[in-house]
Motif scaffolding. Structure first.
Motif, short mmCIF file in Angstrom:
data_model
loop_
_atom_site.label_atom_id
_atom_site.label_comp_id
_atom_site.label_asym_id
_atom_site.label_seq_id
_atom_site.Cartn_x
_atom_site.Cartn_y
_atom_site.Cartn_z
N PRO A 103 -4.76 9.65 -7.51
CA PRO A 103 -3.30 9.60 -7.63
C PRO A 103 -2.63 9.99 -6.30
CG PRO A 103 -4.21 11.41 -8.93
CD PRO A 103 -5.36 10.67 -8.34
N GLY A 104 -1.61 9.26 -5.95
CA GLY A 104 -0.84 9.55 -4.76
C GLY A 104 -1.29 8.82 -3.51
N VAL A 105 -2.37 8.05 -3.57
CA VAL A 105 -2.85 7.31 -2.41
C VAL A 105 -2.10 5.99 -2.33
CG1 VAL A 105 -4.82 6.16 -1.35
CG2 VAL A 105 -5.11 8.38 -2.43
N ASP A 106 -1.45 5.74 -1.21
CA ASP A 106 -0.71 4.50 -1.01
C ASP A 106 -1.67 3.42 -0.54
OD1 ASP A 106 1.20 2.58 -0.65
OD2 ASP A 106 2.12 3.52 1.12
N MET A 107 -2.05 2.54 -1.44
CA MET A 107 -3.04 1.50 -1.13
C MET A 107 -2.47 0.40 -0.25
SD MET A 107 -5.86 2.51 -2.24
CE MET A 107 -6.81 1.05 -1.94
N SER A 108 -1.15 0.27 -0.16
CA SER A 108 -0.58 -0.78 0.68
C SER A 108 -0.92 -0.55 2.15
CB SER A 108 0.93 -0.88 0.48
OG SER A 108 1.56 0.31 0.92
N ILE A 109 -0.99 0.70 2.56
CA ILE A 109 -1.35 1.01 3.95
C ILE A 109 -2.81 0.65 4.20
CG2 ILE A 109 -1.64 2.88 5.61
CD1 ILE A 109 0.76 4.25 4.28
N LEU A 110 -3.67 1.01 3.25
CA LEU A 110 -5.08 0.67 3.39
C LEU A 110 -5.30 -0.84 3.37
CD1 LEU A 110 -6.87 3.35 1.20
CD2 LEU A 110 -6.95 3.10 3.67
N ASP A 111 -4.59 -1.53 2.48
CA ASP A 111 -4.75 -2.99 2.39
C ASP A 111 -4.28 -3.68 3.66
OD1 ASP A 111 -5.85 -2.82 -0.12
OD2 ASP A 111 -3.93 -3.11 -1.15
N SER A 112 -3.22 -3.17 4.28
CA SER A 112 -2.73 -3.79 5.52
C SER A 112 -3.64 -3.46 6.71
CB SER A 112 -1.31 -3.34 5.81
OG SER A 112 -1.27 -1.96 6.10
N ALA A 113 -4.31 -2.33 6.66
CA ALA A 113 -5.19 -1.95 7.78
C ALA A 113 -6.58 -2.56 7.64
CB ALA A 113 -5.30 -0.44 7.87
N LEU A 114 -7.03 -2.78 6.42
CA LEU A 114 -8.38 -3.27 6.19
C LEU A 114 -8.36 -4.74 5.80
CD1 LEU A 114 -9.69 -0.16 4.26
CD2 LEU A 114 -10.03 -0.72 6.65
N THR A 115 -7.93 -5.57 6.71
CA THR A 115 -7.88 -7.00 6.47
C THR A 115 -9.23 -7.64 6.83
OG1 THR A 115 -7.09 -7.46 8.71
CG2 THR A 115 -5.42 -7.03 7.02
N PRO A 116 -9.47 -8.86 6.36
CA PRO A 116 -10.70 -9.55 6.75
C PRO A 116 -10.82 -9.73 8.27
CG PRO A 116 -9.75 -10.62 4.85
CD PRO A 116 -8.76 -9.59 5.31
N LEU A 117 -9.69 -9.94 8.95
CA LEU A 117 -9.72 -10.06 10.41
C LEU A 117 -10.21 -8.76 11.05
CD1 LEU A 117 -9.11 -11.56 13.06
CD2 LEU A 117 -6.78 -10.65 12.89
N ASN A 118 -9.72 -7.64 10.55
CA ASN A 118 -10.16 -6.35 11.09
C ASN A 118 -11.64 -6.11 10.80
OD1 ASN A 118 -7.65 -5.82 12.09
ND2 ASN A 118 -7.05 -4.46 10.44
N LEU A 119 -12.10 -6.52 9.62
CA LEU A 119 -13.51 -6.38 9.30
C LEU A 119 -14.36 -7.23 10.23
CD1 LEU A 119 -15.86 -5.39 7.57
CD2 LEU A 119 -15.41 -7.31 6.04
N ALA A 120 -13.94 -8.48 10.45
CA ALA A 120 -14.68 -9.37 11.35
C ALA A 120 -14.70 -8.82 12.77
CB ALA A 120 -14.07 -10.76 11.32
N MET A 121 -13.58 -8.30 13.23
CA MET A 121 -13.52 -7.73 14.57
C MET A 121 -14.42 -6.50 14.68
SD MET A 121 -9.54 -8.27 15.69
CE MET A 121 -9.70 -7.31 17.15
N ALA A 122 -14.48 -5.69 13.63
CA ALA A 122 -15.34 -4.51 13.66
C ALA A 122 -16.81 -4.90 13.70
CB ALA A 122 -15.05 -3.63 12.44
N VAL A 123 -17.17 -5.90 12.93
CA VAL A 123 -18.58 -6.34 12.91
C VAL A 123 -18.96 -6.95 14.26
CG1 VAL A 123 -20.18 -7.99 11.88
CG2 VAL A 123 -18.70 -6.61 10.42
N VAL A 124 -18.12 -7.85 14.78
CA VAL A 124 -18.41 -8.48 16.07
C VAL A 124 -18.46 -7.42 17.17
CG1 VAL A 124 -17.47 -10.03 17.83
CG2 VAL A 124 -17.51 -10.75 15.45
N SER A 125 -17.53 -6.50 17.15
CA SER A 125 -17.50 -5.44 18.15
C SER A 125 -18.77 -4.60 18.10
CB SER A 125 -16.27 -4.56 17.92
OG SER A 125 -16.29 -3.44 18.75
N SER A 126 -19.21 -4.26 16.91
CA SER A 126 -20.42 -3.45 16.78
C SER A 126 -21.66 -4.20 17.23
CB SER A 126 -20.60 -3.00 15.33
OG SER A 126 -19.57 -2.13 14.95
#
Length: 128
Positions: free
Chosen positions: A40-63
């Motif tokens: 309770p109290g966690v704002d998921m909209s911030i997490l959803d906007s930060a954890l996009t598929p583009l960000n995931l792809a960039m993190a994997v490629v970067s790693s």
């Protein structure tokens, strides 16, 4: 074959360690998203906007390219491979900074992300 400098070897090891920790952290974060929705109290909209598929792809490629750059830089087998993998990593880093600027979340501390790549490029330049 080239002879990597001590600086290049140290930075290569740092790249490998940070990439492995980054992959583990990204995996844990994506695994924990469903659990975070139950808190309770966690704002998921911030997490959803930060954890996009583009960000995931960039993190994997970067790693992946960070590990490759570390292996090439430490081993000294292919200077061209080291330059290509670090070039891709640098391009992903620049794209990430541009993405931060576009979203309005850019701070001066983003310049800290460029310290290791600059040291890697310098070490690669100095290598024979």
């Amino acid at each position: 074959m080239f002879k990597p400098t001590k600086l290049l070897k140290i930075v290569s090891v740092l790249f490998i360690i940070s990439a492995v920790l980054g992959m583990i952290g990204t995996a844990i974060l994506y695994i924990m998203i469903p659990k975070m929705q139950e808190i309770p109290g966690v704002d998921m909209s911030i997490l959803d906007s930060a954890l996009t598929p583009l960000n995931l792809a960039m993190a994997v490629v970067s790693s992946v390219v960070s590990v490759a750059a570390g292996i090439f830089g430490f081993g000294g087998r292919s200077k061209k491979g080291a330059a290509i993998s670090m070039g891709v990593y640098t391009a992903v880093l620049v794209a990430s900074v541009v993405q931060l600027m576009a979203s309005g979340m850019f701070t001066a501390f983003a310049a800290v992300d460029f310290i290791l790549p600059v040291l890697y490029w310098w070490g690669l330049y100095q290598s024979e």
